[in-house]
Design a protein around this motif. Sequence first.
Motif, PDB file in Angstrom:
ATOM      1  N   GLN A 272      48.294  48.725  42.874  1.00  0.00           N
ATOM      2  CA  GLN A 272      48.943  49.395  41.746  1.00  0.00           C
ATOM      3  C   GLN A 272      49.838  48.424  40.984  1.00  0.00           C
ATOM      4  O   GLN A 272      49.890  48.449  39.744  1.00  0.00           O
ATOM      5  N   THR A 273      50.535  47.547  41.709  1.00  0.00           N
ATOM      6  CA  THR A 273      51.441  46.598  41.073  1.00  0.00           C
ATOM      7  C   THR A 273      50.694  45.640  40.152  1.00  0.00           C
ATOM      8  O   THR A 273      51.208  45.250  39.098  1.00  0.00           O
ATOM      9  N   VAL A 274      49.497  45.255  40.532  1.00  0.00           N
ATOM     10  CA  VAL A 274      48.720  44.335  39.691  1.00  0.00           C
ATOM     11  C   VAL A 274      47.789  45.086  38.737  1.00  0.00           C
ATOM     12  O   VAL A 274      46.865  44.512  38.156  1.00  0.00           O
ATOM     13  N   ALA A 275      48.058  46.398  38.549  1.00  0.00           N
ATOM     14  CA  ALA A 275      47.372  47.211  37.542  1.00  0.00           C
ATOM     15  C   ALA A 275      45.862  47.278  37.757  1.00  0.00           C
ATOM     16  O   ALA A 275      45.087  47.268  36.809  1.00  0.00           O
ATOM     17  N   LYS A 276      45.442  47.372  39.011  1.00  0.00           N
ATOM     18  CA  LYS A 276      44.000  47.432  39.262  1.00  0.00           C
ATOM     19  C   LYS A 276      43.323  48.615  38.562  1.00  0.00           C
ATOM     20  O   LYS A 276      42.195  48.466  38.057  1.00  0.00           O
ATOM     21  N   PRO A 277      43.950  49.805  38.472  1.00  0.00           N
ATOM     22  CA  PRO A 277      43.284  50.892  37.756  1.00  0.00           C
ATOM     23  C   PRO A 277      42.914  50.531  36.314  1.00  0.00           C
ATOM     24  O   PRO A 277      41.882  50.974  35.810  1.00  0.00           O
ATOM     25  N   LYS A 278      43.745  49.721  35.665  1.00  0.00           N
ATOM     26  CA  LYS A 278      43.431  49.303  34.297  1.00  0.00           C
ATOM     27  C   LYS A 278      42.145  48.474  34.264  1.00  0.00           C
ATOM     28  O   LYS A 278      41.288  48.644  33.382  1.00  0.00           O
ATOM     29  N   TYR A 279      42.014  47.592  35.245  1.00  0.00           N
ATOM     30  CA  TYR A 279      40.813  46.749  35.294  1.00  0.00           C
ATOM     31  C   TYR A 279      39.591  47.564  35.711  1.00  0.00           C
ATOM     32  O   TYR A 279      38.474  47.303  35.238  1.00  0.00           O
ATOM     33  N   GLU A 283      36.098  47.840  33.586  1.00  0.00           N
ATOM     34  CA  GLU A 283      34.762  47.689  34.164  1.00  0.00           C
ATOM     35  C   GLU A 283      33.861  48.869  33.792  1.00  0.00           C
ATOM     36  O   GLU A 283      32.688  48.685  33.447  1.00  0.00           O
ATOM     37  N   ARG A 284      34.422  50.079  33.845  1.00  0.00           N
ATOM     38  CA  ARG A 284      33.621  51.255  33.484  1.00  0.00           C
ATOM     39  C   ARG A 284      33.236  51.226  32.004  1.00  0.00           C
ATOM     40  O   ARG A 284      32.107  51.551  31.627  1.00  0.00           O
ATOM     41  N   ARG A 285      34.188  50.800  31.185  1.00  0.00           N
ATOM     42  CA  ARG A 285      33.942  50.816  29.736  1.00  0.00           C
ATOM     43  C   ARG A 285      32.858  49.821  29.336  1.00  0.00           C
ATOM     44  O   ARG A 285      32.034  50.104  28.451  1.00  0.00           O
ATOM     45  N   TYR A 286      32.840  48.675  29.995  1.00  0.00           N
ATOM     46  CA  TYR A 286      31.930  47.608  29.575  1.00  0.00           C
ATOM     47  C   TYR A 286      30.751  47.411  30.534  1.00  0.00           C
ATOM     48  O   TYR A 286      30.049  46.408  30.448  1.00  0.00           O
ATOM     49  N   ARG A 287      30.542  48.387  31.424  1.00  0.00           N
ATOM     50  CA  ARG A 287      29.421  48.268  32.347  1.00  0.00           C
ATOM     51  C   ARG A 287      28.110  48.304  31.564  1.00  0.00           C
ATOM     52  O   ARG A 287      27.906  49.196  30.734  1.00  0.00           O
ATOM     53  N   PRO A 288      27.197  47.360  31.804  1.00  0.00           N
ATOM     54  CA  PRO A 288      25.911  47.375  31.069  1.00  0.00           C
ATOM     55  C   PRO A 288      25.138  48.666  31.324  1.00  0.00           C
ATOM     56  O   PRO A 288      25.180  49.219  32.408  1.00  0.00           O
TER      57      PRO A 288
END
Length: 288
Positions: A272-279, A283-288
């Motif tokens: 959570q501290t390194v903002a993994k949910p944002k990443y 990944e979901r947004r740009y998944r091919p």
Amino acid sequence: MARPTTILKTILNKRQATILAGAANGLFARIIEDLGYEAVYVTGAGVANMYLGAPDIGLTTLTEIAGHVAAIADAVELPLLVDADTGFGNPVNMVRTVKVLERAGAAGLQIEDQVFPKKCGHFDGKEVVPLEEMLAKIKAAVDTRRDGDLQIVARTDARAILGLQAAIDRAGAMIEAGADVTFVEAPTSAEELAQIAGALSVPQVANIVFGGLTPELGQKKFAELGFGCVLYANAALQAALKASHEVLAALKRDGSLASVADRLAGFAVRQQTVAKPKYDELERRYRP
């Protein structure tokens, strides 16, 4: 939204002794932001300690500091007040320093009047350059900044060498040269801190080094004196250093983390501290 430079300028000019916790990397800056601080101090001593494993004796380079500033600016939205040491040379070097650090994401630059290579302001054996040289550096910094709200914080280390009044006089001359904020380093009493705040016309910086020379009066008292901000440049570093020693010593002794489990952040907290949910969302947004 206001520019980070303008936000930092506003913070300092409130003169409410806003606490600026120090970060030497993006992780500490993320913690500072998550806890609701208004700005981050990018600590030169912290970078030297954590990146080089070396003391604060002027070993870091401009490009190393710029790389850290850029990484921290990418990690958080808060304005960054950056420790730029002596500007890494003469007034011509200062021109490049301002260009590089402003481009990297600094909202303010702290520059000081020590002889290069500098030392921690709470070390013995410091020397200061002639006042005229420091004034030329300040003028170079002011002339070079592209954003007029980029805060030029001029620090003097003359208190330990020439005495308090000489340090205050130097700070006054720095204001006349164009400094937005001044910073008389390492006063040794509450009376000296009050004298500094009362004598100088622009916002002032206090620097609290745990185990250092300047007394910790608390934010309320610093605000009553009218300080612009109070730096706790390496509180996070010192806390992490102590915890690392204790946890790793226990692991070496016991062959297990069982006895120090309560000293460790959990896996979920770390992510959570390194903002993994944002990443994850990227990944979901740009998944091919």
